[in-house]
Write a protein that holds these residues in place. Structure first.
Motif, PDB file in Angstrom:
ATOM      1  N   THR A 480       0.848  -1.181   0.000  1.00  0.00           N
ATOM      2  CA  THR A 480       0.000   0.000   0.000  1.00  0.00           C
ATOM      3  C   THR A 480       0.888   1.236   0.000  1.00  0.00           C
ATOM      4  O   THR A 480       1.827   1.327   0.808  1.00  0.00           O
ATOM      5  CB  THR A 480      -0.905   0.039   1.243  1.00  0.00           C
ATOM      6  N   GLY A 481       0.596   2.182  -0.873  1.00  0.00           N
ATOM      7  CA  GLY A 481       1.333   3.435  -0.909  1.00  0.00           C
ATOM      8  C   GLY A 481       0.606   4.489  -0.092  1.00  0.00           C
ATOM      9  O   GLY A 481      -0.583   4.722  -0.291  1.00  0.00           O
ATOM     10  N   VAL A 482       1.323   5.123   0.839  1.00  0.00           N
ATOM     11  CA  VAL A 482       0.734   6.140   1.710  1.00  0.00           C
ATOM     12  C   VAL A 482       1.698   7.327   1.796  1.00  0.00           C
ATOM     13  O   VAL A 482       2.873   7.151   2.150  1.00  0.00           O
ATOM     14  CB  VAL A 482       0.472   5.586   3.128  1.00  0.00           C
ATOM     15  N   ARG A 483       1.211   8.526   1.486  1.00  0.00           N
ATOM     16  CA  ARG A 483       2.065   9.717   1.609  1.00  0.00           C
ATOM     17  C   ARG A 483       2.487   9.899   3.059  1.00  0.00           C
ATOM     18  O   ARG A 483       1.758   9.571   3.993  1.00  0.00           O
ATOM     19  CB  ARG A 483       1.307  10.968   1.140  1.00  0.00           C
ATOM     20  N   THR A 484       3.689  10.429   3.244  1.00  0.00           N
ATOM     21  CA  THR A 484       4.233  10.561   4.599  1.00  0.00           C
ATOM     22  C   THR A 484       3.428  11.522   5.465  1.00  0.00           C
ATOM     23  O   THR A 484       3.524  11.486   6.697  1.00  0.00           O
ATOM     24  CB  THR A 484       5.694  11.023   4.537  1.00  0.00           C
ATOM     25  N   SER A 485       2.612  12.368   4.846  1.00  0.00           N
ATOM     26  CA  SER A 485       1.785  13.304   5.610  1.00  0.00           C
ATOM     27  C   SER A 485       0.518  12.654   6.164  1.00  0.00           C
ATOM     28  O   SER A 485      -0.210  13.271   6.946  1.00  0.00           O
ATOM     29  CB  SER A 485       1.391  14.493   4.735  1.00  0.00           C
ATOM     30  N   VAL A 486       0.250  11.426   5.757  1.00  0.00           N
ATOM     31  CA  VAL A 486      -0.979  10.744   6.150  1.00  0.00           C
ATOM     32  C   VAL A 486      -0.710   9.845   7.355  1.00  0.00           C
ATOM     33  O   VAL A 486       0.299   9.142   7.421  1.00  0.00           O
ATOM     34  CB  VAL A 486      -1.545   9.918   4.977  1.00  0.00           C
ATOM     35  N   ARG A 487      -1.634   9.850   8.295  1.00  0.00           N
ATOM     36  CA  ARG A 487      -1.540   9.017   9.490  1.00  0.00           C
ATOM     37  C   ARG A 487      -2.801   8.170   9.634  1.00  0.00           C
ATOM     38  O   ARG A 487      -3.872   8.543   9.181  1.00  0.00           O
ATOM     39  CB  ARG A 487      -1.384   9.893  10.746  1.00  0.00           C
ATOM     40  N   GLY A 488      -2.671   7.048  10.309  1.00  0.00           N
ATOM     41  CA  GLY A 488      -3.830   6.274  10.713  1.00  0.00           C
ATOM     42  C   GLY A 488      -4.446   5.378   9.656  1.00  0.00           C
ATOM     43  O   GLY A 488      -5.571   4.900   9.843  1.00  0.00           O
ATOM     44  N   VAL A 489      -3.735   5.120   8.557  1.00  0.00           N
ATOM     45  CA  VAL A 489      -4.239   4.150   7.585  1.00  0.00           C
ATOM     46  C   VAL A 489      -4.243   2.768   8.247  1.00  0.00           C
ATOM     47  O   VAL A 489      -3.324   2.412   8.986  1.00  0.00           O
ATOM     48  CB  VAL A 489      -3.372   4.140   6.310  1.00  0.00           C
ATOM     49  N   VAL A 490      -5.280   1.999   8.005  1.00  0.00           N
ATOM     50  CA  VAL A 490      -5.412   0.693   8.643  1.00  0.00           C
ATOM     51  C   VAL A 490      -4.838  -0.384   7.726  1.00  0.00           C
ATOM     52  O   VAL A 490      -5.323  -0.583   6.618  1.00  0.00           O
ATOM     53  CB  VAL A 490      -6.888   0.375   8.961  1.00  0.00           C
ATOM     54  N   PHE A 491      -3.823  -1.061   8.180  1.00  0.00           N
ATOM     55  CA  PHE A 491      -3.202  -2.134   7.416  1.00  0.00           C
ATOM     56  C   PHE A 491      -3.783  -3.467   7.903  1.00  0.00           C
ATOM     57  O   PHE A 491      -3.320  -4.066   8.867  1.00  0.00           O
ATOM     58  CB  PHE A 491      -1.683  -2.097   7.579  1.00  0.00           C
ATOM     59  N   ASP A 492      -4.803  -3.899   7.225  1.00  0.00           N
ATOM     60  CA  ASP A 492      -5.660  -4.984   7.702  1.00  0.00           C
ATOM     61  C   ASP A 492      -5.398  -6.283   6.930  1.00  0.00           C
ATOM     62  O   ASP A 492      -5.658  -6.352   5.737  1.00  0.00           O
ATOM     63  CB  ASP A 492      -7.116  -4.546   7.515  1.00  0.00           C
ATOM     64  N   PRO A 493      -4.915  -7.324   7.599  1.00  0.00           N
ATOM     65  CA  PRO A 493      -4.651  -8.581   6.904  1.00  0.00           C
ATOM     66  C   PRO A 493      -5.906  -9.251   6.356  1.00  0.00           C
ATOM     67  O   PRO A 493      -5.823 -10.088   5.476  1.00  0.00           O
ATOM     68  CB  PRO A 493      -3.986  -9.455   7.969  1.00  0.00           C
ATOM     69  N   TYR A 494      -7.079  -8.840   6.861  1.00  0.00           N
ATOM     70  CA  TYR A 494      -8.332  -9.425   6.383  1.00  0.00           C
ATOM     71  C   TYR A 494      -8.941  -8.623   5.236  1.00  0.00           C
ATOM     72  O   TYR A 494      -9.983  -9.011   4.693  1.00  0.00           O
ATOM     73  CB  TYR A 494      -9.339  -9.514   7.535  1.00  0.00           C
ATOM     74  N   GLU A 495      -8.336  -7.487   4.897  1.00  0.00           N
ATOM     75  CA  GLU A 495      -8.730  -6.659   3.749  1.00  0.00           C
ATOM     76  C   GLU A 495     -10.107  -6.024   3.891  1.00  0.00           C
ATOM     77  O   GLU A 495     -10.746  -5.664   2.908  1.00  0.00           O
ATOM     78  CB  GLU A 495      -8.681  -7.459   2.445  1.00  0.00           C
ATOM     79  N   ARG A 496     -10.563  -5.829   5.105  1.00  0.00           N
ATOM     80  CA  ARG A 496     -11.896  -5.273   5.308  1.00  0.00           C
ATOM     81  C   ARG A 496     -11.883  -3.782   5.604  1.00  0.00           C
ATOM     82  O   ARG A 496     -12.900  -3.111   5.455  1.00  0.00           O
ATOM     83  CB  ARG A 496     -12.586  -5.992   6.468  1.00  0.00           C
ATOM     84  N   THR A 497     -10.767  -3.268   6.084  1.00  0.00           N
ATOM     85  CA  THR A 497     -10.701  -1.881   6.517  1.00  0.00           C
ATOM     86  C   THR A 497      -9.456  -1.216   5.947  1.00  0.00           C
ATOM     87  O   THR A 497      -8.378  -1.799   5.942  1.00  0.00           O
ATOM     88  CB  THR A 497     -10.665  -1.788   8.056  1.00  0.00           C
ATOM     89  N   LEU A 498      -9.625   0.013   5.495  1.00  0.00           N
ATOM     90  CA  LEU A 498      -8.511   0.825   5.017  1.00  0.00           C
ATOM     91  C   LEU A 498      -8.498   2.174   5.729  1.00  0.00           C
ATOM     92  O   LEU A 498      -7.459   2.664   6.142  1.00  0.00           O
ATOM     93  CB  LEU A 498      -8.625   1.030   3.504  1.00  0.00           C
ATOM     94  N   ILE A 499      -9.679   2.775   5.864  1.00  0.00           N
ATOM     95  CA  ILE A 499      -9.804   4.103   6.466  1.00  0.00           C
ATOM     96  C   ILE A 499     -10.800   4.036   7.606  1.00  0.00           C
ATOM     97  O   ILE A 499     -11.877   3.441   7.479  1.00  0.00           O
ATOM     98  CB  ILE A 499     -10.270   5.119   5.403  1.00  0.00           C
ATOM     99  N   ASP A 500     -10.451   4.664   8.745  1.00  0.00           N
ATOM    100  CA  ASP A 500     -11.394   4.735   9.857  1.00  0.00           C
ATOM    101  C   ASP A 500     -11.346   6.127  10.465  1.00  0.00           C
ATOM    102  O   ASP A 500     -10.848   7.071   9.850  1.00  0.00           O
ATOM    103  CB  ASP A 500     -11.149   3.615  10.867  1.00  0.00           C
ATOM    104  N   THR A 501     -11.854   6.277  11.686  1.00  0.00           N
ATOM    105  CA  THR A 501     -11.976   7.606  12.275  1.00  0.00           C
ATOM    106  C   THR A 501     -10.619   8.272  12.522  1.00  0.00           C
ATOM    107  O   THR A 501     -10.538   9.498  12.578  1.00  0.00           O
ATOM    108  CB  THR A 501     -12.728   7.538  13.614  1.00  0.00           C
ATOM    109  N   GLY A 502      -9.568   7.484  12.655  1.00  0.00           N
ATOM    110  CA  GLY A 502      -8.249   8.061  12.949  1.00  0.00           C
ATOM    111  C   GLY A 502      -7.407   8.353  11.726  1.00  0.00           C
ATOM    112  O   GLY A 502      -6.291   8.872  11.862  1.00  0.00           O
ATOM    113  N   THR A 503      -7.893   8.038  10.531  1.00  0.00           N
ATOM    114  CA  THR A 503      -7.107   8.276   9.316  1.00  0.00           C
ATOM    115  C   THR A 503      -7.181   9.760   8.956  1.00  0.00           C
ATOM    116  O   THR A 503      -8.281  10.329   8.886  1.00  0.00           O
ATOM    117  CB  THR A 503      -7.624   7.430   8.146  1.00  0.00           C
ATOM    118  N   ARG A 504      -6.037  10.387   8.701  1.00  0.00           N
ATOM    119  CA  ARG A 504      -6.019  11.840   8.480  1.00  0.00           C
ATOM    120  C   ARG A 504      -4.760  12.264   7.718  1.00  0.00           C
ATOM    121  O   ARG A 504      -3.817  11.495   7.612  1.00  0.00           O
ATOM    122  CB  ARG A 504      -6.039  12.554   9.838  1.00  0.00           C
ATOM    123  N   ARG A 505      -4.789  13.510   7.259  1.00  0.00           N
ATOM    124  CA  ARG A 505      -3.575  14.128   6.712  1.00  0.00           C
ATOM    125  C   ARG A 505      -3.538  15.604   7.075  1.00  0.00           C
ATOM    126  O   ARG A 505      -4.546  16.173   7.480  1.00  0.00           O
ATOM    127  CB  ARG A 505      -3.514  13.963   5.181  1.00  0.00           C
TER     128      ARG A 505
END
Length: 505
Positions: A480-505
């Motif tokens: 997964t590519g994520v810009r360094t300014s972004v925080r809180g991306v969910v790295f989910d082994p079950y592939e169900r979640t990517l973004i949640d309440t804590g994901t931000r930039r």
């Protein structure tokens, strides 16, 4: 204080790939007004909506990954059922469970009530085709006393809390099923503005883009991002370039060939429960013969795929379940009763795969070379997944190369075996119908003790592998590519979640 969603506890992510390329409106930072209220996230997704964003099919995962939909339960980092819209549950008897709902509202402002939840689950049971998590399951949901929902299954179902975590069993408001939308018995509901997640789907532009806005009354707390601008970019190189040029904040399913193009700080690898396999048509064609299936399996060198095709971002195939299913290796059973190999004598076989995951066409090509070396003649057919699935399920190919997340639909290993490898399985790409396999899966389905159920799942896996209907090739890691300014991306082994309440930039 509101409870913290489980998603923040996960450490592992995944993706998906497909269709049209597209561009984001502009790079650069958010406006002053946007920044003050949380910047919007720009996400490059691989798979576009294949079924008009129906929560019952492949699009269900797309909705859950973007934080739109939720079920009664969800998976925690250990793969166990955790509270979501249901705060707790108890088992009344073998077939009946009581789920106590938390206080929550739908995105249309109405309350999440036992009646609404029961109606949503009833609609899922009437969907055509039925959601994968309900394949072979008879389920009835009804309002109980207080804030509780009573769910009864036709047969004992020890895995019901896991099953209800499926993205395909998301809870939507009654409005989603109304006569003015796409609802009604057996029809697809409309998730726009009717779900319960932290982000509300507000606009869908065909198969190219989607717009989501923050739902401020989300029960799990106000999301830090003000919204999501998603683009569906099937080409992996274009998806990666969108991240590199600042047009995207997050790019899923970065091809292994593009990994080196990303700075180390923006590249994130996650071991997943996804296995890429060769599935052989056991119902008709050359691979109806167990001896030719044995020959095909013996021709495959799995180390080549892990090392060369996936460039080290994968492990050689060991079984239906790979190393991300942490308990599997210690419980694995050696397959027995395999047929002896036969000489192919130039038998022609058609091997199909899809190009939504960029490595799969190369996997199929290398696989074709291995099969030809063993004496087969191979024809390859490559299409996008949405144009291939129905033909594959109808048995129109001799073999199919597919990447399957084994714990995506239910989180229950036994359920995926029932879905993919039994006579009545709803996603049985190998068209396998074997009495010993069905018996082994049925035995596993009846067990409620976790350790015993896991061992029975591995016994059933051995029975399946013994038919040579499936040849596991690799267990994937996802980049997964994520810009360094972004925080809180969910790295989910079950592939169900990517973004949640804590994901931000």
């Amino acid at each position: 204080m509101r409870p913290v969603p489980r998603h923040r506890l996960l450490a592992g992510l995944l993706l998906t790939p497909l269709l049209t390329t597209g561009c984001f409106a502009s790079g650069g930072e958010a406006s002053g007004e946007d920044a003050a209220d949380g910047s919007r996230l720009r996400v490059a997704l691989a798979f576009p909506p294949a079924e008009n964003l129906s929560p019952y099919g492949a699009d269900a995962t797309l909705l859950s990954r973007l934080g739109v939909t939720e079920g009664l339960t969800e998976l925690d980092a250990n793969g166990s059922a955790a509270p979501a819209l249901a705060a707790s549950w108890t088992r009344e008897n073998d077939r009946t469970w009581l789920f106590t709902l938390r206080e929550a509202t739908f995105q249309d402002g109405t309350d999440v009530t036992p009646a609404a939840v029961a109606a949503a689950l009833t609609h899922a049971t009437e969907a055509k085709p039925v959601p994968a998590a309900l394949a072979g399951v008879t389920l009835k949901a009804a309002e109980a006393d207080g804030s509780r929902v009573r769910i009864t299954t036709g047969d004992a179902d020890p895995a019901l809390p896991l099953r209800l975590s499926s993205p395909g069993l998301a809870i939507l408001s009654p409005k989603a099923y109304g006569s003015g939308g796409s609802g009604g018995k057996g029809r697809r509901p409309d998730p726009a503005g009717t779900a319960t997640g932290p982000f509300e789907l507000t606009k869908v532009s065909g198969t190219t883009a989607a717009t989501l806005d923050r739902y401020d009354d989300y029960w799990g707390g106000r999301a830090q991002a003000s919204g999501i601008d998603a683009r569906f970019i099937s080409d992996g190189t274009a998806r990666t370039n969108a991240l590199r040029t600042g047009q995207a904040d997050i790019a899923e399913a970065v091809p292994v060939s593009q990994a080196a193009a990303l700075d180390e700080g923006t590249r994130h690898e996650t071991a997943t429960t996804r296995t890429t396999s060769l599935l052989l048509n056991t119902k008709k064609g050359p691979f109806k013969d167990p001896a030719l299936r044995s020959t095909a399996r013996g021709a495959v060198d799995t180390s080549v795929f892990a090392k060369d095709v996936y460039e080290g971002y994968a492990d050689p195939g060991a079984g239906v379940f790979g190393p991300a299913v942490t308990w599997a290796a210690d419980k694995r059973v050696k397959p027995a009763g395999r047929a002896g190999a036969a000489e192919p004598d130039g038998t022609t076989v058609t091997v199909a795969t899809y190009n939504n995951r960029p490595e799969l066409p190369e996997v199929a090509q290398v696989l074709g070379q291995q099969l030809e070396k063993a004496g087969f003649r191979v024809k390859l057919e490559v299409r996008e997944y949405s144009r291939l699935e129905s033909d594959a399920l109808a048995g129109k190919f001799d073999a199919f190369v597919a990447a399957r997340n084994t714990l995506l639909d239910t989180g229950d290993p036994v359920s995926v075996l029932a879905s993919d490898y039994t006579c009545d399985g709803g996603y049985n790409l190998a068209l396998l119908c074997d009495k010993d396999v069905d018996r082994a899966v049925a035995e596993a389905e009846g067990l409620s003790d976790s350790a015993k159920r896991q061992q029975a799942a591995m016994d059933a896996e051995a029975a399946i592998l013994g038919t040579d209907a499936v040849v596991p090739l690799v267990h994937q890691q996802i980049i997964t590519g994520v810009r360094t300014s972004v925080r809180g991306v969910v790295f989910d082994p079950y592939e169900r979640t990517l973004i949640d309440t804590g994901t931000r930039r």
